[in-house]
Design an enzyme around this catalytic site. Structure first.
Site, PDB file in Angstrom:
ATOM      1  N   SER A  34       0.809  -1.218   0.000  1.00 29.35           N
ATOM      2  CA  SER A  34       0.000   0.000   0.000  1.00 29.35           C
ATOM      3  C   SER A  34       0.841   1.266   0.000  1.00 29.35           C
ATOM      4  CB  SER A  34      -0.933   0.000   1.209  1.00 29.35           C
ATOM      5  OG  SER A  34      -0.202  -0.139   2.420  1.00 29.35           O
ATOM      6  N   HIS A  80      -1.289   4.967   7.249  1.00 26.36           N
ATOM      7  CA  HIS A  80      -0.563   5.272   6.016  1.00 26.36           C
ATOM      8  C   HIS A  80      -0.104   6.728   6.008  1.00 26.36           C
ATOM      9  CE1 HIS A  80      -3.012   1.729   4.790  1.00 26.36           C
ATOM     10  NE2 HIS A  80      -1.882   1.402   4.197  1.00 26.36           N
ATOM     11  N   ASP A 104      -6.140   7.727   8.408  1.00 23.51           N
ATOM     12  CA  ASP A 104      -6.308   6.448   9.100  1.00 23.51           C
ATOM     13  C   ASP A 104      -5.235   6.208  10.151  1.00 23.51           C
ATOM     14  OD1 ASP A 104      -4.073   5.894   7.587  1.00 23.51           O
ATOM     15  OD2 ASP A 104      -4.990   4.289   6.408  1.00 23.51           O
TER      16      ASP A 104
END
Length: 344
Positions: free
Chosen positions: A78, A246, A243
């Site tokens: 990610s 990240h 979040d």
């Protein structure tokens, strides 16, 4: 046991096909997994797809000397995909492609096959996808992988072996490779003690072992460490995304500024002396020691030398990234959408 010795042991197990001995006792591992489960409940926002940033960058250089664009590939998890931001220009791929175009004074075509949630197991598929068109092999690839291997208990020797095999396949195809090693998971805000200490220890051990494996496969590494700099520890609200897991847009920019010099140096484009500068704590060290030192400091480059088991440790000077990082033709593209259908 020192981090250098642990890294050397993991890399040796990877080379000989071993699964790797456990680095934590059963009680500590159980505690780690319990804390990971609790942290995952706190961390949110995983279901949004990262923005699509693929395309051609550096339109100002299209007609210069009639040169073909450089091809840049992004593989990994990610972090490589740009999870946590909402605009293509904020992703690491867009930032690196735009920066590379500015340094090379040449257009850069970005192709991303990174996948959120990917572990090292997924690299074989990603490399196959990246090399699917023989006459369209990237000039250079950036791989960011490792965090999910730590949280999903992938044996470290296996993780390093899979990464090394991916680097070797790309190098055999004629592609330069830069690997951003496992980030320091101890910097994630929802992660509390004692997980924070354990996560930092485990992620740094994997990062050091990754460095040894990558150098043996012909690539070079940049330590992501605490996501490339003390800024993350000092300013987590600014450099982590909504979040809290990240990176934010500012965080990815910090990461890209650290990776870009090594990316350019791999192509012979960085205007900096390759000899180590003692004033900047650079030097030629045994590979395991260089790997361990790099794992402890984000933004540190490690490159193999012609002297066998010795490596060059560098702290390259960073440059500001270009302000314009949209791919050519981005205005005509349809906006990226999340899996829920919301426009990003």
């Amino acid at each position: 046991m020192s981090r250098a010795r642990v890294a050397r042991r993991i890399a040796a197990a990877a080379a000989y096909g071993g699964g790797g001995a456990g680095l934590l006792g059963g009680a500590a591992l159980g505690l780690l997994l319990t804390e990971v489960a609790l942290a995952r409940r706190v961390v949110g926002g995983h279901n949004e797809s990262p923005p699509h940033a693929d395309g051609r960058y550096g339109s100002a250089f299209v007609h210069q000397l009639g040169r073909e664009p450089l091809l840049l590939g992004l593989l990994g998890d990610s972090t490589a995909a740009g999870q946590g931001v909402h605009r293509p220009r904020q992703t690491p791929g867009a930032l690196l492609a735009s920066g590379l175009a500015a340094v090379a004074e040449r257009p850069v075509e970005l192709r991303t096959v990174a996948l959120s949630g990917a572990q090292s197991y997924d690299l074989e598929r990603q490399v196959t996808q990246m090399l699917a068109v023989p006459d369209h092999v990237p000039d250079v690839c950036v791989i960011m992988i490792g965090a999910n291997d730590v949280t999903h208990r992938v044996p470290y020797a296996r993780s390093v072996r899979l990464l090394s095999e991916a680097v070797r396949r790309l190098r055999d195809a004629g592609c330069e490779v830069v690997v951003g090693t496992c980030p320091d998971l101890g910097t994630i805000e929802p992660v509390y003690q004692p997980l924070r200490w354990l996560a930092r220890r485990l992620s740094r051990q994997l990062a050091a072992a990754q460095t040894i494996g990558v150098l043996e496969a012909g690539g070079r590494t940049v330590s992501l460490g605490d996501l490339l700099g003390p800024e993350f520890a000092a300013n987590p609200r600014e450099l982590f995304g909504p979040d809290n897991y990240h990176p934010s847009a500012e965080g990815y920019a910090t990461a890209a500024m650290a990776v870009l010099p090594t990316l350019c140096a791999a192509l012979g484009l960085w205007p900096e002396d390759e000899r180590p500068d003692a004033a900047r704590r650079e030097g030629i060290l045994p590979v395991a020691r260089a790997a361990a030192e790099a794992a402890a400091e984000g933004g540190t480059e490690v490159t193999a030398t012609a002297r066998g088991r010795w490596a060059l440790l560098k702290h390259r000077k960073r440059r500001r990234l270009p302000e314009h990082t949209e791919p050519d033709g981005a205005a005509e593209r349809r906006p990226a959408r999340s899996r829920s259908g919301r426009t990003l």
